[in-house]
Design an enzyme around this catalytic site. Structure first.
Site, short mmCIF file in Angstrom:
data_model
loop_
_atom_site.label_atom_id
_atom_site.label_comp_id
_atom_site.label_asym_id
_atom_site.label_seq_id
_atom_site.Cartn_x
_atom_site.Cartn_y
_atom_site.Cartn_z
CB SER A 244 -0.89 0.03 1.24
OG SER A 244 -0.12 0.31 2.41
CG ASP A 245 1.14 5.95 -1.25
OD1 ASP A 245 2.13 6.08 -0.49
OD2 ASP A 245 0.87 6.76 -2.14
CD1 TRP A 246 4.95 5.13 4.93
CD2 TRP A 246 4.68 3.84 3.14
NE1 TRP A 246 6.00 4.23 4.88
CE2 TRP A 246 5.86 3.41 3.79
CE3 TRP A 246 4.29 3.14 1.99
CZ2 TRP A 246 6.65 2.36 3.35
CZ3 TRP A 246 5.09 2.08 1.54
CH2 TRP A 246 6.24 1.70 2.21
#
Length: 825
Positions: A244-246
């Site tokens: 995932s993106d953060w």
């Protein structure tokens, strides 16, 4: 499926056997993990790493931001990195081999910093010129993006370091990026936004993909079963990890069913304990957990940290000199878009260098792409070293920044950590005024439980006398003291609800102090640390900011004009600022900030030999472009930008770049909407973005896609086509008709005989770089991809080959097409 080396499976028996052996080790490791360990592996243990699982022979796997450098686990100038030019600059080279070399260097940097996976490259598209983060992506064209991105990935992974191609998918603007629902047709997704990812998966076999914050057609990307499981993994055969993106992952069961393998950062994520509980409660499929764990273990095996598994790369590439490569990429990326009367290269004589950005260079964009180089060569530094002594003068002219910058030049600082009893519990150096300690990244001896305050303290020696402004960037309680006087003791609160506001927000001015040049003064900024109980991540992030005395802009411009009048050539460096181009927000206009346009007009009026150097990561308006002799676009040129600029201006090297995106005014731009309405952003333009949209709407940009001048001239002599659409080869013969050696980028555009209202008039179908001495004739050979003859058929849900007559248009840009051939398919 394509192996890492780029050859199809079933080739060399040795490569096949090595992969089989790795898979066997992965299965054995998986069998040693209970449910809690497996779900823990899918959740970040901190900002940058996954937990170690000794029972499976697995140490902690470390990731780091790119794409222009490798920051490592410390978000600080105390841990310097090589800083390459911006991705727009790399794409402007139109040279995949150079992108490969950049990747090799970044793998080398990653290994030096103990990083196993680089969070790069960014292959989103320049849908609208207002996108605030476009400097971090390559181009408006999916084919150019795919070619550059694929070689970048191959270069990084040739060094044994994984990549995560991002942000999957349609993450093309920053406004409301956490919540926006981008409504995109299936055809536009396939032909534009998915196309670079597909090309890279097929040709470079990346070991990772990063899913984006945004939603596409009603489903958030971290839960997008169709795009991840059916398209990426199913149709394309991707076998790497999906991270995932953060802070993007929102649902435990939704993310697992949607194909998300790793939820970052930790320790609080939707995976880990929450996922184990969901499995035990019958809400999540344990078989899907095992598949995700298997992919993470496969990544660990590939990078060589899973015990017993042979890494993909056993012989590392030769060591790369980062300084020289950064300089080469920069000069190869510079795009000369105007050069009247051959004002460049510079002729012998006096040169007036003008502009704040000439002295204090902006070499990279803002946000998570930020790294901290050990050195930065400004244009003033580069030209001072290159030109004869006494031939160069300098004037500020106009400062593009209207706000404070991170304390840097003249500051000598360090950080002091204290507990609740005001006792010192740890210290750390602070090369500049920015502190960003994320997760476990704390000074030795300091814990989150004992940390009460952090003080940035030291001295500042001003280079100018007058009123200096000091300020604070960050959220929380602060005390600012200058020269023994406390100017601020209060709480700063966030301006908007964005978890990264402390990273990307603007500094607040809090003190104005009269100082004398050369006389040091003590400075102190104390921050009372507070970690909310519900915080997903514990972060210490704040900065001391500073601005030098501000002089009357008209007076500065008048001084610059006088300097230009006294010189043979004037070189004006104009630039954007971190508040114009950065992660976290989009632009509202394309103007240069401050009084820089006025500065250029004044200098051009004073000296007809005015050269303007444009230091921006993506397009800006140039209203004076026809009034100056030359315009050179240098993007964000990285740490060696000033040295590369001197190489090009003096003629030691020619500018090698071609535009990877169209430059024009906002009033003429066909696509300007980046702000959602009621949470939705419709991509109404469908497949018409970039040059496709400019042509459809009949609008003329300032400078077209593919445009760029060198220091010599080229004549296109002939073009020949062999083969069919399934394997067509185009051979172009051209001659260097100038008096200098040079490099030309031969561009092929494929134009259908009947484009119709729903098909672009032409599209980039291939390119190649050639070099030749004066008078020499050379050939460029370009393979036409079959995909160039296909469109996505939404009725059948498949690619459709469109038969008919096509014109192959060969030239120097989308509008400068020199020679043609026809192919019937």
């Amino acid at each position: 499926m394509v192996t890492f080396s780029g050859f199809r499976r079933g080739g060399a028996d040795v490569a096949e056997t090595a992969e089989e052996r790795r898979e066997a080790v992965v299965e054995a490791a998986l069998g040693k993990l209970d449910l809690d360990a497996r779900t823990r592996l899918l959740a970040g243990q901190d900002m940058w790493s996954l937990p170690a699982l000794p029972e499976a022979g697995l140490p902690s796997l470390v990731m780091s931001d790119g794409p222009i450098g490798v920051r490592g686990v410390h978000w600080s100038a105390d841990d310097p990195s090589v800083a390459l030019p911006s991705p727009t600059a790399l794409a402007a080279t139109w040279d995949p081999a150079l992108a490969h070399r950049a990747g090799v260097l970044l793998a080398q940097e990653a290994r030096r910093k103990g990083v196993h996976v680089l969070l790069a490259p960014t292959v989103n598209l320049h849908r609208s010129p207002l996108g605030g983060r476009h400097f971090e992506a390559y181009s408006e064209d999916p084919y150019l993006t795919g070619r550059i991105g694929a070689e970048y990935v191959r270069g990084v992974q040739s060094g044994g370091v994984g990549t995560t191609v991002k942000h999957f998918v349609a993450n093309d603007a920053e406004t409301d990026r956490f919540t926006v629902n981008n409504v995109v047709s299936e055809r536009a997704l396939r032909e534009l936004y998915l196309a670079p990812f597909e090309y890279i998966v097929e040709n470079a076999h990346p070991w990772g993909i990063m899913t984006a914050y945004n939603t596409v057609n009603g489903t958030t990307m971290t839960e997008h079963h169709y795009l991840v499981n059916e398209v990426l993994r199913g149709a394309w055969g991707f076998d790497g990890v999906n991270v995932s993106d953060w802070l993007a992952a929102r649902s435990t069961t939704g993310a697992l069913a949607g194909g998300l393998d790793i939820a970052m950062p930790g320790p609080r994520t939707v995976y880990g304990e929450a996922l184990a509980r969901a499995v035990r409660d019958g809400e999540a499929d344990e078989a899907q957990v095992d598949e995700a764990v298997r992919r993470v273990l496969r990544l660990a095996a590939r990078v060589g940290i899973l015990e017993g598994a042979e890494p993909v790369v056993t012989d590392l590439p030769e060591t790369v000199d980062g300084t020289s490569l950064a300089r080469e990429i920069a000069r190869r990326s510079f795009v000369l878009v105007r050069n009247e009367n051959g004002v460049l290269p510079l002729r012998p004589g006096r040169v007036a260098l003008i502009g704040s950005a000439a002295r204090d260079a902006r070499v990279l964009g803002g946000g998570s792409a930020t790294v901290f180089p050990a050195r930065t060569v400004s244009p003033l530094d580069g030209l001072t070293a290159a030109l004869p002594e006494g031939s160069l003068s300098y004037a500020v002219g106009a400062d593009p920044s209207t706000e404070l910058a991170i304390a840097d030049r003249g500051f000598e600082l360090h950080a002091v950590c204290r507990d609740a009893a005001d006792q010192v519990i740890g210290t750390r150096s602070a090369p500049n005024g920015q502190l960003q300690w994320v997760g476990s990244d704390l000074p030795d001896g300091v814990t989150h439980d004992t940390l009460h305050t952090v003080e940035l303290t030291g001295t500042f020696t001003p280079r100018e006398s007058g009123p200096h402004t000091f300020g604070i960037k960050g959220v929380g309680a602060f005390t600012l003291t200058i020269g023994g006087t406390t100017y601020y003791d209060d709480v700063q609160r966030p301006a908007k609800d964005d978890p990264f506001v402390s990273f990307f927000g603007a500094p607040e001015p809090r003190a104005e102090v009269e100082l004398t040049a050369g006389e040091p003064v003590d400075v102190s900024l104390v921050h009372a640390v507070h970690f909310p109980d519900d915080a997903a991540l514990k972060v210490v992030a704040f900065s001391l900011a500073h601005q030098e005395p501000q002089r009357d802009p008209d007076e500065l411009i008048a001084e610059a004009a006088a300097a230009a009048r006294a010189a043979d050539t004037a070189v004006v460096v104009v630039a954007t600022t971190e508040r114009v181009e950065s992660e976290g927000f989009d632009r509202t206009d394309l103007r240069l900030p401050g009084r820089q346009d006025d500065l250029v007009r004044a200098v051009a009026a004073a000296n007809p030999n005015t050269v303007v150097v444009v230091n921006s990561g993506s397009p800006v308006e140039l209203p004076w472009r026809d009034d100056v002799a030359a315009v050179l676009l240098t993007w964000f040129p990285g740490q060696e930008g000033g040295a590369a600029l001197a190489d090009v201006l003096t003629g030691a090297h020619e500018p090698g770049g071609r535009l990877p995106t169209t430059w024009g005014s906002l009033a003429d731009a066909p696509i300007t909407r980046v702000v959602p309405e009621n949470g939705e952003l419709p991509y109404d333009e469908d497949v018409f973005i970039g040059y496709r949209a400019w042509e459809k709407h009949g609008r003329t940009p300032a400078y077209s896609f593919g445009h760029g001048l060198g220091y010599t001239h080229w004549t296109y002599e002939s073009v020949e086509v062999e083969g069919t659409a399934e394997g067509a080869t185009v051979t172009v013969r051209l001659r260097n008709t100038g008096d200098r050696p040079g490099r030309e980028v031969v561009q092929l555009y494929l134009a259908p005989g009947e484009p119709g209202p729903t098909r672009p008039a032409r599209g980039l179908a291939g390119f190649a770089g050639v070099e030749a001495a004066p008078g020499e004739s050379v050939e460029a050979t370009v393979e036409l991809p079959c995909r160039a003859f296909e469109i996505w058929d939404e009725a059948t849900g498949s690619w459709s080959f469109v038969k008919g007559s096509y014109e192959i248009q060969v030239g120097r840009s989308i509008t400068d097409r020199r020679i043609t051939a026809t192919i019937n398919v």
